[in-house]
Design an enzyme around this catalytic site. Sequence first.
Site, PDB file in Angstrom:
ATOM      1  N   HIS A   1      -2.089  -3.681 -11.596  1.00 28.37           N
ATOM      2  CA  HIS A   1      -2.154  -4.480 -10.370  1.00 28.37           C
ATOM      3  C   HIS A   1      -1.309  -5.748 -10.426  1.00 28.37           C
ATOM      4  CE1 HIS A   1      -4.894  -1.588  -8.970  1.00 28.37           C
ATOM      5  NE2 HIS A   1      -6.013  -2.084  -9.465  1.00 28.37           N
TER       6      HIS A   1
ATOM      7  N   HIS B   1      -7.613  -3.793  -2.543  1.00 27.31           N
ATOM      8  CA  HIS B   1      -8.589  -3.275  -3.511  1.00 27.31           C
ATOM      9  C   HIS B   1     -10.028  -3.528  -3.048  1.00 27.31           C
ATOM     10  CE1 HIS B   1     -10.028  -1.780  -7.286  1.00 27.31           C
ATOM     11  NE2 HIS B   1      -8.868  -1.904  -7.903  1.00 27.31           N
TER      12      HIS B   1
ATOM     13  N   GLU C   1      -7.469   3.294  -2.349  1.00 25.83           N
ATOM     14  CA  GLU C   1      -6.299   2.421  -2.329  1.00 25.83           C
ATOM     15  C   GLU C   1      -5.065   3.231  -1.931  1.00 25.83           C
ATOM     16  OE1 GLU C   1      -6.507   0.123  -6.256  1.00 25.83           O
ATOM     17  OE2 GLU C   1      -8.167   1.568  -6.317  1.00 25.83           O
TER      18      GLU C   1
END
Length: 382
Positions: free
Chosen positions: A141, A211, A348
């Site tokens: 991420h 997220h 996601e």
Amino acid sequence: MKKIFLKSLPFAVLCLAVTCTSCNSGSDKGTEATQQSDSSKYTSTIDGKSVKLYTLKNKKGASVSITNYGGRIVSLLVPDKNNKLTDVVLGYDSLGAYRKKGEPFFGALIGRYGNRIGKGKFTLDGKEYHLQLNDGVNTLHGGNDGFFSKVWDAKQDGQKLELSYVSKDGEAGYPGKLDVKVTYTLTDDNALQIDYLATTDKATVVNLTNHAYFNLNGEGNKTILDHELKIDANAYTPVDSTLIPTGKLQPVAGTAFDFNKAKTIGKSIEENDQQLKFGKGYDHNFVLTHHDGKMPVAVVKSPITGITLEVYTTEPGLQFYSGNFLTGTDKDGKGGKSYPHRSAFCLETQHFPDAPNHATFASTVLKPGETYKTSTTYKFCK
């Protein structure tokens, strides 16, 4: 290789094309059964920039609260089958909790690169770039310095919140100055639309997502294994023991990963499958059959509240994560709640994990003069 910017319908047309196909949204205004987040607990100054909580409300009483710290969705109140407003996303009661080390990216905007990059490196135009390692030997991420920890410039206009951020050349190891704009829109048919836009002054890689952790039984409920899930995908990208894709596309037919027909999340999650063992459950990218933003790529329904979530996107992949790394060891959740193992799921939308290191995956390269443009909608009905 397919470029990351998508020549799809304009956002205005895309929004009109989205309709709730699996249920009737209803027209009655919801009752104020669930309290909105206390905005004073999210007001602060970080790195010299003002942090606030912004709340968008629609005509039916649904609302979403978002902080410009990491662009995080703090609460999302939607009506259940009895017209009671229910908060369906996990999160914290104060800004400080979102800043603690190791928090699981609750509700955050993710960038520059959503999901994992193997060994934290990739090669672009003959040059190797090294990123921050924050997931064992890999980058997750965006690294420790990802967009989830940045204060975004915010501008609210009624039911729309526009967030913007400039990521400097070399930030977290990524090349190029990236100008990013993300717009959240809460529509009157209980859909949360997220539009992403980015440009760069140097070739780079980009993969933006959100997220949010969902529990349609209501945040704080102890499980999502009873939720019924359908994903329109005939293949997924299997991973190694560190959750990096092998580069193959594996058919879902005959496996625990087949959600083409709706089934409960818990039905196959404990099967003797090496992929499930690697992820401690589902933590995999699904290769979407279609991604034109017109038809839902995933549909989830709660047996308790009757709330149905439909996901629409212009992205080719969908990471389904079944909350396997939630532990419930603390009570930092909203209202002092704990969030135990598999008490939330994430859907996601994305390009594929580790795509910069797999020539067969759709390209995530963005070059000067090009525009990264993508849209995802989370629509709630009953």
